[in-house]
Design a protein around this motif. Structure first.
Motif, PDB file in Angstrom:
ATOM      1  N   TYR A   1     -15.942 -30.160 -18.627  1.00 30.43           N
ATOM      2  CA  TYR A   1     -16.447 -31.199 -17.723  1.00 30.43           C
ATOM      3  C   TYR A   1     -15.515 -32.415 -17.651  1.00 30.43           C
TER       4      TYR A   1
ATOM      5  N   SER B   1     -21.036 -34.948 -13.900  1.00 28.28           N
ATOM      6  CA  SER B   1     -21.081 -34.376 -15.251  1.00 28.28           C
ATOM      7  C   SER B   1     -21.531 -35.411 -16.273  1.00 28.28           C
TER       8      SER B   1
ATOM      9  N   GLU C   1     -26.381 -26.688 -23.800  1.00 22.85           N
ATOM     10  CA  GLU C   1     -27.369 -25.708 -23.340  1.00 22.85           C
ATOM     11  C   GLU C   1     -28.224 -26.282 -22.215  1.00 22.85           C
TER      12      GLU C   1
ATOM     13  N   ASN D   1     -26.132 -26.620 -19.014  1.00 20.90           N
ATOM     14  CA  ASN D   1     -25.936 -25.311 -18.379  1.00 20.90           C
ATOM     15  C   ASN D   1     -27.233 -24.804 -17.747  1.00 20.90           C
TER      16      ASN D   1
ATOM     17  N   SER E   1     -27.771 -26.570 -14.471  1.00 19.55           N
ATOM     18  CA  SER E   1     -26.840 -26.079 -13.451  1.00 19.55           C
ATOM     19  C   SER E   1     -27.249 -24.704 -12.946  1.00 19.55           C
ATOM     20  N   SER E   2     -27.692 -23.826 -13.868  1.00 15.63           N
ATOM     21  CA  SER E   2     -28.102 -22.479 -13.462  1.00 15.63           C
ATOM     22  C   SER E   2     -29.334 -22.505 -12.566  1.00 15.63           C
TER      23      SER E   2
END
Length: 331
Positions: free
Chosen positions: A206, A267, A292, A295, A298-299
């Motif tokens: 990032y 970020s 975690e 992520n 973002s997912s």
């Protein structure tokens, strides 16, 4: 876990309350199996082995032949010493702690820095690396140029040096310490930051830096390479150049060079919100958990502001409960 959530600002609907309570109960059961009788409240009995000899430390007392807790917290044992580490207490400095603070005063030969402690800390001019990098005695000129290094409201990173007659002293004798710019500082309960070997983290994917201050101040900012050139750019500009740049507004080209790229800003905000979610849930803040959560957001294609919503907080608690359950089964 439920006690840690008191006072949070989450507005949960009935379904979310049930899901969150189930996840926290699962986490509570997992932690209690690992650390039996680890959490205590006032007047709780602490099991000890009197045959080995016991040293009663902070937060303990003897009543009717038993060792009992005098504060709410977690029982810690170091050889024969038994003490209770209080939760939600103010930061208690230890020599060598990495801290993040904010300058509140520029005084003669020193800066006073707010570090979430009962009193402001002191950073002496003699405990700073000089801009030219030469080891020498500080002069009156150095003292006059102190504001070119740090001024009021600057965010700085330093190390706890120890207690002296006039209070808690800090030092910043390394390139990794100093002024922090182009980011944001967060405040969380100090007990959520454990003392570890590494408190500086560069999240390369990032392009940002993360500093987990032992005092509960967290810094998330754009990555800066700790080189002599960078330090000289930051602190060794002559005073005349500083006043000149203050008077003349920067050109558009300079502003573009100094601005943080949009993706990096996102970020920084996403990482900062991950820290806020962990603090709201009362989870220990680690770089692994932060990544975690980043992520996960973002997912799910969540916007940055949606990370602070009730649904995402509940989802994080459920994912953490699942992760710890799987780790326990593997173990």
């Amino acid at each position: 876990m439920e006690r840690r959530l008191r006072g949070t600002q989450l507005s949960l609907n009935q379904t979310q309350k049930v899901r969150l309570q189930r996840a926290l109960q699962q986490l509570e059961s997992l932690s209690s199996k690992v650390n039996f009788n680890a959490s205590v409240t006032v007047a709780d009995s602490i099991p000890v082995n009197y045959e080995d000899g016991v040293l009663k430390g902070h937060g303990t007392s003897e009543l009717n032949g038993e060792v009992v807790a005098t504060v709410c917290g977690v029982v810690e044992r170091v050889n024969k010493l038994v003490y209770v580490r209080a939760l939600r207490a103010r930061y208690k400095p230890e020599v060598g702690d990495i801290i993040v603070g904010r300058v509140v005063e520029v005084a003669p030969k020193r800066w006073r820095i707010e570090i979430n402690y009962s009193q402001d800390a002191v950073l002496m001019l003699s405990s700073m690396n000089l801009p030219d990098g030469i080891q020498r005695r500080r002069t009156a000129v150095d003292e006059l140029n102190m504001r070119s290094i740090f001024e009021e409201n600057d965010v700085v990173c330093a190390e706890v040096r120890g207690f002296q007659h006039d209070g808690l002293h800090l030092q910043a004798r390394s390139q990794k310490y100093g002024k922090l710019k182009r980011g944001q500082m967060l405040t969380i309960p100090p007990y959520l930051v454990k003392r570890r070997k590494q408190h500086f983290h560069h999240l390369d994917q990032y392009g940002i830096d993360l500093i987990l201050g032992c005092n509960g101040f967290i810094w998330v900012g754009e990555h800066v390479k700790a080189t002599d050139d960078v330090l000289e750019e930051q602190v060794s500009k002559p005073e005349e150049q500083n006043t000149k740049s203050d008077r003349n507004p920067a050109s558009l080209e300079d502003q573009e060079q100094n601005s943080i790229p949009l993706e990096t800003r996102r970020s920084i905000c996403r990482t900062a919100n991950a820290v806020r979610v962990l603090s709201t849930l009362g989870f220990i803040v680690t770089v692994e958990l932060i990544l975690e959560i980043v992520n996960l957001s973002s997912s799910l294609n969540l916007d940055v502001h949606e990370m602070l919503g009730s649904e995402f907080c509940v989802l994080v608690a459920e994912r953490e409960a699942e992760r710890r359950t799987l780790n326990k089964k593997k173990g």
